[in-house]
Design an enzyme around this catalytic site. Structure first.
Site, PDB file in Angstrom:
ATOM      1  N   HIS A 194      40.330  32.605  55.653  1.00  0.00           N
ATOM      2  CA  HIS A 194      41.404  32.904  54.700  1.00  0.00           C
ATOM      3  C   HIS A 194      42.611  32.005  54.876  1.00  0.00           C
ATOM      4  O   HIS A 194      43.339  31.746  53.931  1.00  0.00           O
ATOM      5  CB  HIS A 194      41.761  34.389  54.750  1.00  0.00           C
ATOM      6  CG  HIS A 194      40.708  35.214  54.085  1.00  0.00           C
ATOM      7  ND1 HIS A 194      39.738  35.868  54.787  1.00  0.00           N
ATOM      8  CD2 HIS A 194      40.431  35.394  52.774  1.00  0.00           C
ATOM      9  CE1 HIS A 194      38.918  36.460  53.938  1.00  0.00           C
ATOM     10  NE2 HIS A 194      39.311  36.189  52.713  1.00  0.00           N
ATOM     11  N   ARG A 299      44.518  37.910  44.651  1.00  0.00           N
ATOM     12  CA  ARG A 299      44.259  38.488  45.978  1.00  0.00           C
ATOM     13  C   ARG A 299      45.486  39.316  46.373  1.00  0.00           C
ATOM     14  O   ARG A 299      46.450  38.786  46.918  1.00  0.00           O
ATOM     15  CB  ARG A 299      44.030  37.379  47.006  1.00  0.00           C
ATOM     16  CG  ARG A 299      42.676  36.675  46.913  1.00  0.00           C
ATOM     17  CD  ARG A 299      42.517  35.687  48.060  1.00  0.00           C
ATOM     18  NE  ARG A 299      41.146  35.243  48.250  1.00  0.00           N
ATOM     19  CZ  ARG A 299      40.662  34.105  47.759  1.00  0.00           C
ATOM     20  NH1 ARG A 299      41.415  33.306  47.050  1.00  0.00           N
ATOM     21  NH2 ARG A 299      39.399  33.770  48.002  1.00  0.00           N
ATOM     22  N   ARG A 335      42.364  42.149  42.081  1.00  0.00           N
ATOM     23  CA  ARG A 335      41.419  42.709  43.048  1.00  0.00           C
ATOM     24  C   ARG A 335      42.126  43.778  43.867  1.00  0.00           C
ATOM     25  O   ARG A 335      43.232  43.565  44.355  1.00  0.00           O
ATOM     26  CB  ARG A 335      40.914  41.605  43.979  1.00  0.00           C
ATOM     27  CG  ARG A 335      40.008  42.154  45.073  1.00  0.00           C
ATOM     28  CD  ARG A 335      39.329  41.065  45.852  1.00  0.00           C
ATOM     29  NE  ARG A 335      40.226  40.393  46.766  1.00  0.00           N
ATOM     30  CZ  ARG A 335      39.863  39.383  47.544  1.00  0.00           C
ATOM     31  NH1 ARG A 335      38.636  38.908  47.473  1.00  0.00           N
ATOM     32  NH2 ARG A 335      40.704  38.815  48.364  1.00  0.00           N
ATOM     33  N   GLU A 434      29.748  40.336  46.857  1.00  0.00           N
ATOM     34  CA  GLU A 434      29.945  39.585  48.099  1.00  0.00           C
ATOM     35  C   GLU A 434      28.924  39.970  49.161  1.00  0.00           C
ATOM     36  O   GLU A 434      28.948  39.429  50.260  1.00  0.00           O
ATOM     37  CB  GLU A 434      31.324  39.873  48.715  1.00  0.00           C
ATOM     38  CG  GLU A 434      32.440  40.030  47.756  1.00  0.00           C
ATOM     39  CD  GLU A 434      33.789  40.086  48.440  1.00  0.00           C
ATOM     40  OE1 GLU A 434      34.266  39.039  48.851  1.00  0.00           O
ATOM     41  OE2 GLU A 434      34.355  41.181  48.535  1.00  0.00           O
ATOM     42  N   ASN A 457      32.221  33.226  49.207  1.00  0.00           N
ATOM     43  CA  ASN A 457      32.611  33.061  50.617  1.00  0.00           C
ATOM     44  C   ASN A 457      31.963  34.158  51.458  1.00  0.00           C
ATOM     45  O   ASN A 457      31.300  33.894  52.455  1.00  0.00           O
ATOM     46  CB  ASN A 457      34.138  33.139  50.770  1.00  0.00           C
ATOM     47  CG  ASN A 457      34.838  32.222  49.799  1.00  0.00           C
ATOM     48  OD1 ASN A 457      34.278  31.200  49.421  1.00  0.00           O
ATOM     49  ND2 ASN A 457      36.039  32.569  49.387  1.00  0.00           N
ATOM     50  N   ASP A 458      32.168  35.390  51.036  1.00  0.00           N
ATOM     51  CA  ASP A 458      31.538  36.478  51.786  1.00  0.00           C
ATOM     52  C   ASP A 458      30.042  36.565  51.497  1.00  0.00           C
ATOM     53  O   ASP A 458      29.261  36.898  52.386  1.00  0.00           O
ATOM     54  CB  ASP A 458      32.221  37.810  51.473  1.00  0.00           C
ATOM     55  CG  ASP A 458      33.473  37.990  52.316  1.00  0.00           C
ATOM     56  OD1 ASP A 458      33.423  37.618  53.501  1.00  0.00           O
ATOM     57  OD2 ASP A 458      34.489  38.446  51.785  1.00  0.00           O
ATOM     58  N   ARG A 468      32.286  33.173  58.608  1.00  0.00           N
ATOM     59  CA  ARG A 468      32.901  32.109  57.813  1.00  0.00           C
ATOM     60  C   ARG A 468      34.068  31.420  58.505  1.00  0.00           C
ATOM     61  O   ARG A 468      34.494  30.355  58.096  1.00  0.00           O
ATOM     62  CB  ARG A 468      33.350  32.679  56.448  1.00  0.00           C
ATOM     63  CG  ARG A 468      34.375  33.745  56.555  1.00  0.00           C
ATOM     64  CD  ARG A 468      34.515  34.514  55.255  1.00  0.00           C
ATOM     65  NE  ARG A 468      35.588  34.002  54.422  1.00  0.00           N
ATOM     66  CZ  ARG A 468      36.035  34.590  53.322  1.00  0.00           C
ATOM     67  NH1 ARG A 468      35.460  35.706  52.898  1.00  0.00           N
ATOM     68  NH2 ARG A 468      37.003  34.081  52.629  1.00  0.00           N
ATOM     69  N   CYS A 505      34.351  33.306  41.727  1.00  0.00           N
ATOM     70  CA  CYS A 505      35.709  33.041  42.214  1.00  0.00           C
ATOM     71  C   CYS A 505      35.721  32.640  43.676  1.00  0.00           C
ATOM     72  O   CYS A 505      36.774  32.436  44.262  1.00  0.00           O
ATOM     73  CB  CYS A 505      36.605  34.253  41.987  1.00  0.00           C
ATOM     74  SG  CYS A 505      36.044  35.715  42.862  1.00  0.00           S
TER      75      CYS A 505
HETATM   76  C1  PEP Z   1      34.892  35.668  48.517  1.00  0.00           C
HETATM   77  O1  PEP Z   1      34.524  36.310  49.502  1.00  0.00           O
HETATM   78  O2  PEP Z   1      34.238  34.717  48.026  1.00  0.00           O
HETATM   79  C2  PEP Z   1      36.171  36.006  47.865  1.00  0.00           C
HETATM   80  C3  PEP Z   1      36.485  35.551  46.688  1.00  0.00           C
HETATM   81  O3  PEP Z   1      37.027  36.803  48.559  1.00  0.00           O
HETATM   82  P1  PEP Z   1      37.849  36.335  49.861  1.00  0.00           P
HETATM   83  O4  PEP Z   1      37.663  34.843  50.030  1.00  0.00           O
HETATM   84  O5  PEP Z   1      39.261  36.711  49.635  1.00  0.00           O
HETATM   85  O6  PEP Z   1      37.186  37.101  50.944  1.00  0.00           O
HETATM   86 MG    MG Z   2      35.606  38.138  50.071  1.00  0.00          MG
END
Ligand code: PEP
Ligand code: MG
Length: 581
Positions: A194, A299, A335, A434, A457-458, A468, A505
Site C-alpha cells: 500500500h 480508498r 469502497r 479480491e 493486488n489482493d 504482496r 481497479c
Molecule cells: C486490490 O487489492 O487490488 C485493491 C484494489 O485494493 P487494495 O490495493 O487497496 O488492497
Molecule cells: Mg485489496
C-alpha cells in the site's frame, strides 16, 4: 568497506513508482525493527522513560477494559498480564536498559524480552515455560503500544525530503506532509504494497525491497531515487547528480503534456471507460475530472488512517459529498473501510493476529463491528444525493457476507427515511473481487451485486499465496500467472452473461504491457492512479480490439507466466513500438 563512510553508494531494489527524486534523507525508524541503530543520546533518555511510562499506563487501561468483558481462561491471562506490568522487576529492567545502556525504548523492550526467553528456554517445567510466554506476550503488547503512539506522533522535517525506512506502513506514509515528500525508499515492501500504491497516487518516485538499505544510510545523506529503474544512490558524486538533474528535467517536461479531455476509444472505435483511483476528494482536480468517466476506487481508509479516532458520520458525509460534487455527476465508487492487513488503524483496536492478511480485516472486521461501518454507510447514502455514488465492498469471500452487507444498507436507508434525512436508497452496491473463492463463485455473487470490480493486488496475493509486500517473494507475485488469467476470463464472461458492470481497479490495470490483453479478455472499464491516466489513454487509443481478442485467446492457452509475458512482450513490441525514423 563501511558504506556509511564510503562516497557514492549505488543500491538496487524494486521500481514501484516512476520518476526521479533528489533530496535529503528523512529516516523513519520503526522502533521494533530498527534495533541496530537503537541507542539514544543521554539527553533523550528522559523522553524514552516518559514513553515507557505512557505505554505501560495505556496498556494497563487497555487490558483492564478488555478484562471487564473477558470470561474464563481469558480473564486469568489478562490478570497475569496486569500483574506482570505492575511487577517492578520487568518494567524496572526495561528502565535500566534505557537509563544505563542508553537503549531506545523499543530496543530495551526487545532486549529484555529476549533475555527472558533465553533464561526460560533452559527449563523443562511447563509452568516456567508458560511464564515465559506471558512475559513475551506482555513485552510484545508494550512494544505495539509504543509503536502505535510513536506512529501517531510522526513529525516531519521542515525541508523537502526522501523518506526511508525498513518498512513504511501506509498509515505512516499517509501522515507525512505530502508537500514535502519527494520520494520513498524502503528495505521491505513490493510493487503492490500500500505504500507503493500511495506513492504512485501522489505521483512521487519510490523504490522498495532494497537489501541493505538502512546500513548504507547515515543521517545527513543526500539521495537520488530513480523509481523507474529501481536505483537508489546515496551520496552521489557531482557528475552523477548533474546527470540525474538533467534526466529529472526531461521527465518533468514530458509530464507537462498531459490530460486530454473527453471519452476514450480504441483504434477500432470501441469505447473504454477510464476511471481514477483516489484517496482524497482533492485528487479529483478539474483537469482529471475532464479526462475520466469517474472514480473507480475511492480508498476510504486513508482518511481513517490520518485521524486519531473513528471519523463521525458527519465528517464522512462531508468528504463523500465533496468527492461527488467534484465528480460532477460522473460515477464515484466509494469502497467501504478496508482496514487491517498492512493498513493498521490503531484506534480500531482490532487486536493482534498471527496472520493478519488472512484474518479479521476489511469487510470481515466491519461485519463483526457494525459500529465501524454504520456511520460510513449512512454517510455514503446521504452523499449520493449530491452525485452518482456507488458503494463497493472489499474482500467479499462468501455470499452470506454480501447478503449481510445488503441488509445493513437496507436497514440504514430505512432508518434515514424514518428520521427524515435526505438520502438515496438506490445506491448501487458492488463487490471488489479480491479472493479466489469470490472469483470462482462469481455467478452466485453477481445475482446479488449491482456491479463488480477486480482488485488484482489482493487477487494475485491470495491466488498465488504470495505476500504482496514481501520483496523476498516479489518474483512470485505474478498477475500474469495462468491461474490469474483463467480467473480474469471467468469474471469477464460471468459479468457479460449477467449484464452487470465489470471494472478492474488493481494495479494490473495500470501496467501498459497488460492493456491489450485486458481489452482482449473483455475488460472495458479500467481504473488507475490519476498520474497514470495519460499513458493509459494513449495506449488504449492504439489498441485494435479484434487483435486484442486473438492475443487473449492465445494467452489463455499458455501454461506459464514466462510464456504469457513473452507473448505480450512480442505483441506489444509489434503493435506499439515507435518506428525508428
Ligand atoms: C486490490 O487489492 O487490488 C485493491 C484494489 O485494493 P487494495 O490495493 O487497496 O488492497
Ligand atoms: Mg485489496
Amino acid at each position: 568497506m563501511n558504506p556509511r563512510k564510503a562516497g557514492e553508494v549505488v543500491l538496487r531494489g524494486l521500481p514501484v513508482s516512476p520518476g526521479i527524486a533528489i533530496g535529503r534523507l528523512f529516516l523513519v525508524g520503526l522502533p521494533a525493527v530498527d534495533r541496530d541503530a537503537a541507542t539514544v543520546k543521554p539527553s533523550e533518555i528522559d523522553r524514552e522513560l516518559d514513553s515507557l511510562r505512557a505505554a505501560v499506563t495505556a496498556l494497563k487501561q487497555e487490558i483492564e477494559r478488555a478484562q471487564a468483558s473477558a470470561t474464563g481462561p481469558e480473564k486469568g491471562i489478562r490478570r497475569t498480564h496486569l500483574m506482570l506490568l505492575e511487577d517492578p522487576s520487568l518494567v524496572g529492567e526495561i528502565e535500566r536498559q534505557v537509563a544505563e545502556n542508553q537503549r531506545s525504548l523499543a530496543a530495551a523492550i526487545t532486549t529484555v524480552m529476549e533475555s527472558y526467553e533465553e533464561k526460560f528456554d533452559a527449563f523443562e517445567e511447563i509452568l516456567i515455560r508458560e511464564r515465559a510466554i506471558d512475559i513475551k506476550d506482555v513485552c510484545t503488547q508494550l512494544l505495539n503500544m509504543h509503536i502505535d503512539r510513536y506512529q501517531r506522533a510522526i513529525l516531519t522535517p521542515e525541508e523537502p525530503f526522501v523518506v526511508a525506512a525498513r518498512e513504511l506502513l501506509p498509515s505512516q506514509t499517509a501522515r507525512i506532509d505530502r508537500a514535502k515528500l519527494l520520494g520513498v525508499i524502503s528495505e521491505l515492501g513490493g510493487a503492490t504494497s500500500h505504500t507503493a500504491i500511495l506513492a504512485r497516487s501522489y505521483g512521487i518516485p519510490a523504490v522498495c525491497g532494497i537489501p541493505g538499505l538502512l546500513s548504507a544510510l547515515h543521517p545527513a545523506a543526500r539521495l537520488i531515487v530513480d523509481g523507474t529503474t529501481g536505483t537508489v544512490i546515496v551520496n552521489p558524486k557531482p557528475a552523477t547528480l548533474a546527470a540525474y538533474r538533467q534526466r529529472q528535467a526531461t521527465i518533468r517536461a514530458d509530464v507537462c503534456e498531459l490530460y486530454e479531455a473527453g471519452p476514450v476509444h480504441t483504434r477500432d472505435g470501441v469505447r473504454v471507460t477510464l476511471l481514477a483511483n483516489v484517496n482524497r476528494p482533492e485528487d479529483m482536480t478539474a483537469e482529471i475530472v475532464k479526462t475520466v468517466d469517474g472514480v473507480g476506487l475511492f480508498r476510504t481508509e486513508y482518511f481513517f488512517m490520518t485521524s486519531n479516532r473513528l471519523p463521525s458520520e458527519e465528517e464522512q458525509f462531508r468528504i463523500y459529498r465533496d468527492l461527488c460534487e467534484r465528480a460532477a455527476g460522473k460515477e464515484v465508487v466509494i469502497r467501504t473501510l478496508d482496514a487491517g492487513g498492512d493498513k493498521v488503524i490503531s484506534y480500531l483496536k482490532a487486536g493482534h493476529e498471527d496472520n493478519p492478511m488472512m484474518g479479521c480485516r476489511s469487510i470481515r472486521l466491519c461485519l463483526q463491528r457494525p459500529e465501524i461501518i454504520l456511520p460510513q454507510i449512512r454517510a455514503i447514502l446521504r452523499a449520493a444525493v449530491y452525485g452518482n455514488a456507488w458503494a463497493m465492498l472489499p474482500l467479499i469471500t462468501t455470499r452470506s457476507e454480501l447478503e449481510r452487507a445488503r441488509e445493513i444498507f437496507r436497514e440504514a436507508s430505512a432508518k434515514l427515511e424514518a428520521e427524515g434525512v435526505e438520502h438515496r436508497a438506490d445506491v448501487p452496491l458492488g463487490v471488489l473481487v479480491e479472493v479466489p473463492a469470490a472469483a470462482l463463485n462469481i455467478r452466485s455473487l453477481l445475482a446479488l451485486a449491482d456491479f463488480i470490480s477486480v482488485g488484482t493486488n489482493d487477487l494475485t496475493q491470495y491466488t498465488l499465496a504470495v505476500d504482496r509486500g514481501n520483496p523476498r517473494v516479489a518474483h512470485l507475485f505474478q498477475p500474469l500467472h495462468p491461474a490469474m488469467l483463467t480467473l480474469l476470463a471467468k469474471l469477464a464472461r460471468a459479468a457479460r452473461a449477467a449484464n452487470k458492470s465489470l471494472s478492474m481497479c488493481g494495479e494490473m490495470a495500470a501496467d501498459l504491457e497488460n492493456t491489450m490483453l485486458l481489452l482482449g479478455l473483455g475488460y472495458r472499464r479500467l481504473s488507475v492512479s490519476p498520474f497514470l491516466l495519460p499513458p493509459l489513454r494513449r495506449r488504449i487509443q492504439q489498441v485494435n480490439v479484434s487483435e486484442a481478442r486473438r492475443l487473449a485467446a492465445r494467452a489463455l492457452k499458455l501454461g506459464s507466466r514466462r510464456e504469457i509475458a513473452a507473448l505480450l512482450d512480442a505483441e506489444n513490441t509489434r503493435c506499439f513500438a515507435v518506428p525508428v525514423p
